[in-house]
Design a protein around this motif. Structure first.
Motif, PDB file in Angstrom:
ATOM      1  N   SER A  28      45.219  41.098  32.665  1.00  0.00           N
ATOM      2  CA  SER A  28      44.425  40.359  31.783  1.00  0.00           C
ATOM      3  C   SER A  28      42.967  40.587  31.878  1.00  0.00           C
ATOM      4  CB  SER A  28      44.771  38.754  31.753  1.00  0.00           C
ATOM      5  OG  SER A  28      44.532  38.373  33.037  1.00  0.00           O
ATOM      6  N   ALA A  29      42.589  40.727  33.401  1.00  0.00           N
ATOM      7  CA  ALA A  29      41.305  40.909  33.660  1.00  0.00           C
ATOM      8  C   ALA A  29      40.843  42.416  33.338  1.00  0.00           C
ATOM      9  CB  ALA A  29      41.229  40.847  35.182  1.00  0.00           C
ATOM     10  N   LEU A  33      38.198  42.919  30.489  1.00  0.00           N
ATOM     11  CA  LEU A  33      36.820  43.705  30.326  1.00  0.00           C
ATOM     12  C   LEU A  33      36.706  45.012  29.571  1.00  0.00           C
ATOM     13  CD1 LEU A  33      34.518  44.813  32.557  1.00  0.00           C
ATOM     14  CD2 LEU A  33      36.220  46.296  33.442  1.00  0.00           C
ATOM     15  N   VAL A  34      37.611  45.706  29.019  1.00  0.00           N
ATOM     16  CA  VAL A  34      37.926  46.520  28.206  1.00  0.00           C
ATOM     17  C   VAL A  34      37.294  46.118  26.559  1.00  0.00           C
ATOM     18  CG1 VAL A  34      39.158  48.261  26.742  1.00  0.00           C
ATOM     19  CG2 VAL A  34      39.495  47.925  29.229  1.00  0.00           C
ATOM     20  N   ILE A  35      37.577  45.034  26.321  1.00  0.00           N
ATOM     21  CA  ILE A  35      37.482  44.330  25.154  1.00  0.00           C
ATOM     22  C   ILE A  35      36.027  43.556  25.153  1.00  0.00           C
ATOM     23  CG2 ILE A  35      38.182  42.515  23.201  1.00  0.00           C
ATOM     24  CD1 ILE A  35      41.249  43.333  24.049  1.00  0.00           C
ATOM     25  N   ILE A  64      33.177  33.547  15.466  1.00  0.00           N
ATOM     26  CA  ILE A  64      34.554  33.838  16.145  1.00  0.00           C
ATOM     27  C   ILE A  64      34.639  33.617  17.615  1.00  0.00           C
ATOM     28  CG2 ILE A  64      36.421  35.582  16.399  1.00  0.00           C
ATOM     29  CD1 ILE A  64      35.423  36.865  13.725  1.00  0.00           C
ATOM     30  N   VAL A  65      33.500  34.042  18.249  1.00  0.00           N
ATOM     31  CA  VAL A  65      33.453  33.888  19.681  1.00  0.00           C
ATOM     32  C   VAL A  65      33.520  32.516  19.983  1.00  0.00           C
ATOM     33  CG1 VAL A  65      31.968  34.242  21.844  1.00  0.00           C
ATOM     34  CG2 VAL A  65      32.653  36.148  20.276  1.00  0.00           C
ATOM     35  N   ASN A  66      32.667  31.706  19.240  1.00  0.00           N
ATOM     36  CA  ASN A  66      32.427  30.169  19.757  1.00  0.00           C
ATOM     37  C   ASN A  66      33.710  29.429  19.379  1.00  0.00           C
ATOM     38  OD1 ASN A  66      29.872  30.636  20.431  1.00  0.00           O
ATOM     39  ND2 ASN A  66      28.780  30.216  18.370  1.00  0.00           N
ATOM     40  N   ALA A 106      38.433  36.978  26.809  1.00  0.00           N
ATOM     41  CA  ALA A 106      37.539  38.121  26.449  1.00  0.00           C
ATOM     42  C   ALA A 106      36.143  37.529  25.463  1.00  0.00           C
ATOM     43  CB  ALA A 106      38.247  38.950  25.390  1.00  0.00           C
ATOM     44  N   PRO A 107      36.215  36.490  24.763  1.00  0.00           N
ATOM     45  CA  PRO A 107      35.063  35.972  23.905  1.00  0.00           C
ATOM     46  C   PRO A 107      34.262  35.184  25.198  1.00  0.00           C
ATOM     47  CG  PRO A 107      37.199  35.335  22.664  1.00  0.00           C
ATOM     48  CD  PRO A 107      37.655  35.963  24.237  1.00  0.00           C
ATOM     49  N   PHE A 108      34.832  34.688  26.152  1.00  0.00           N
ATOM     50  CA  PHE A 108      34.156  33.943  26.943  1.00  0.00           C
ATOM     51  C   PHE A 108      33.357  34.986  27.955  1.00  0.00           C
ATOM     52  CE2 PHE A 108      34.211  32.654  31.767  1.00  0.00           C
ATOM     53  CZ  PHE A 108      33.238  31.449  31.528  1.00  0.00           C
ATOM     54  N   PHE A 109      33.886  36.058  28.329  1.00  0.00           N
ATOM     55  CA  PHE A 109      33.353  37.061  28.959  1.00  0.00           C
ATOM     56  C   PHE A 109      32.097  37.799  28.135  1.00  0.00           C
ATOM     57  CE2 PHE A 109      33.410  41.868  30.561  1.00  0.00           C
ATOM     58  CZ  PHE A 109      32.685  41.645  31.413  1.00  0.00           C
TER      59      PHE A 109
END
Length: 222
Positions: A28-29, A33-35, A64-66, A106-109
């Protein structure tokens, strides 16, 4: 209070659960990272652009991220069960936990990446533009290099967050230490098993944080 009975602990099963947690965390990490890194870069570039299409892209992506960041992970993983099953064929175990972990992290990162890139000195970017550097060159040679310590810190925070996500996935049979702690510690009242599982997750978080902090210090000095 009764004494803890550590004879309840199956060390072989504990080892297998630890391995499952590491597998979920590693996969998952990597996908996060990739996304998340390209998504964060796109958010940064779109927010700085004066072009209307890029502004629209930023508004849509930011929305979308939010949304994905605001949904509690335990709710997200349940809501994604049909999607996860269609994608990997199962919604349980290590394989069935990875898609919701990535979608949750992914959105958090990406937002952390955007924040780190915003901290890069604008003068450095403008100097690269004045020298005729392309957008790709500015991203690779200026933005990512200058923001590297912040990006490493962001990745560390995200990976540590993923550890807690893997534990929550145990509520729906996601595997790993979270499932072990819930099945034995909660349903069977085998407190010793739950305590050992929690201690292992705490140790894992500490090791990840220490490794991330060391990398940040190393690249900050450069």
């Amino acid at each position: 209070m009764s004494e803890l009975d550590f004879s309840q602990v199956s060390w072989e099963e504990l080892g297998n659960s630890t391995l499952e947690t590491l597998q979920m965390l590693g996969a998952s990490a990597l996908f996060t990272l990739v996304i998340g890194l390209p998504l964060g870069i796109l958010l940064f570039l779109a927010s700085r652009s004066s072009l209307t299409p890029m502004k629209v892209i930023y508004i849509v992506l930011s929305f979308i991220v939010n949304i994905l960041r605001s949904v509690p992970f335990i709710i997200l993983i349940v809501a994604l069960i049909p999607f996860t099953r269609s994608l990997v064929g199962t919604s349980t175990g290590v394989l069935g936990t990875i898609p919701p972990l990535v979608i949750g992290a992914a959105p958090f990162f990406a937002r952390l990446v955007e924040t780190s890139l915003r901290e890069v000195d604008k003068g450095v970017i403008e100097a690269a533009q004045a020298m005729g550097a392309s957008t790709g060159q500015i991203i690779r040679r200026v933005l990512l290099r200058e923001a590297l310590p912040g990006l490493l810190a962001a990745l560390t925070i995200t990976v540590v967050t993923l550890v807690s996500y893997t534990a929550m996935s145990g509520m729906i049979g996601g595997g790993g230490l979270g499932t072990l702690a819930i099945n034995y510690g909660y349903y069977r009242y085998e407190t010793a098993v739950m305590i050992v599982a929690v201690v292992l997750m705490v140790v894992l978080v500490q090791l990840l944080q220490m490794a991330g902090d060391r990398l940040v210090r190393h690249y900050t000095r450069k």
